[in-house]
Design a protein around this motif. Structure first.
Motif, PDB file in Angstrom:
ATOM      1  N   GLU A  67       0.959  -1.098   0.092  1.00  0.00           N
ATOM      2  CA  GLU A  67      -0.200   0.048   0.105  1.00  0.00           C
ATOM      3  C   GLU A  67       0.927   1.289   0.059  1.00  0.00           C
ATOM      4  N   HIS A  99      -4.322  -8.593  -1.876  1.00  0.00           N
ATOM      5  CA  HIS A  99      -4.668  -6.841  -1.386  1.00  0.00           C
ATOM      6  C   HIS A  99      -4.612  -6.162  -2.811  1.00  0.00           C
ATOM      7  N   MET A 101      -5.552  -3.399  -5.330  1.00  0.00           N
ATOM      8  CA  MET A 101      -5.984  -1.959  -4.944  1.00  0.00           C
ATOM      9  C   MET A 101      -6.070  -1.131  -5.832  1.00  0.00           C
ATOM     10  N   GLN A 112      -9.819  -1.510  -2.029  1.00  0.00           N
ATOM     11  CA  GLN A 112      -8.642  -2.579  -1.780  1.00  0.00           C
ATOM     12  C   GLN A 112      -9.421  -4.053  -1.267  1.00  0.00           C
ATOM     13  N   GLY A 114      -9.170  -7.913   0.034  1.00  0.00           N
ATOM     14  CA  GLY A 114      -8.303  -8.523   1.252  1.00  0.00           C
ATOM     15  C   GLY A 114      -7.288  -9.788   0.478  1.00  0.00           C
ATOM     16  N   GLU A 115      -7.273 -10.780   0.996  1.00  0.00           N
ATOM     17  CA  GLU A 115      -6.163 -11.795   0.457  1.00  0.00           C
ATOM     18  C   GLU A 115      -6.848 -12.776  -0.544  1.00  0.00           C
TER      19      GLU A 115
END
Length: 169
Positions: A67, A99, A101, A112, A114-115
């Motif tokens: 990020e 992630h 984004m 964004q 998650g996994e």
């Protein structure tokens, strides 16, 4: 963890910008490239409104830098940045951070994941770039009288026929 991409991947030799007439220019690089602000600056100054980095940071560098790098490149150049990653599979030999984004020109995370496996969406508005650049005019106030404009240098660029050789270090 130690991973040397150069053991399995060969480096590119030019900047890739795709011109989509209905939308604008998109610069495409790979995950490690997000660490080089000069590459992002060249793409932005060549007119890219979006810097897109498909990548697979690992669980260590992903948590630390994923990020941060996306937001930094967006802020540096006041453009959109998209990072797309494979979903995390802990049974796989390599565990990607995930992630995916999208970051706006003000460095705000617009969307964004998650996994897990999913698709990230966001509306990219050209007016947001102009608004951001008017609010904090770093794009026009760079001091190229003090340091060089890397986008004017000898850079291999795929798109305008101006593919001069890279300077030797």
């Amino acid at each position: 963890i130690s991973f040397h991409e150069s053991d399995v991947l060969s480096p590119g030799n030019k900047l890739t910008i795709v011109d989509l007439p209905e939308y604008g220019k998109i610069a495409v690089a790979i995950c490690y490239d997000v660490r080089f602000p000069e590459l992002a600056m060249i793409a932005a100054r060549k007119g890219a409104f979006l810097l897109l980095y498909p990548g697979a940071f690992n669980l260590t560098t992903g948590a630390l830098h994923w990020e941060l790098q996306a937001r930094a490149r967006a802020m540096d150049n006041q453009v959109y940045v998209g990072l797309c990653s494979p979903a995390r599979d802990m049974k796989a030999e390599y565990n990607a951070w995930g992630h995916s984004m999208i970051v706006d020109p003000n460095a705000a995370v617009m969307a964004q994941l998650g996994e897990g496996e999913d698709i990230v969406y966001a509306d990219l508005d050209a007016d947001k770039i102009e608004e951001t650049r008017k609010g904090i005019p770093i794009y026009t106030q760079r001091r190229f009288d003090v340091y060089p404009d890397v986008s004017k240098g000898h850079v291999k660029y795929d798109g305008d026929g101006d593919d001069a050789a890279l300077p030797k270090p």
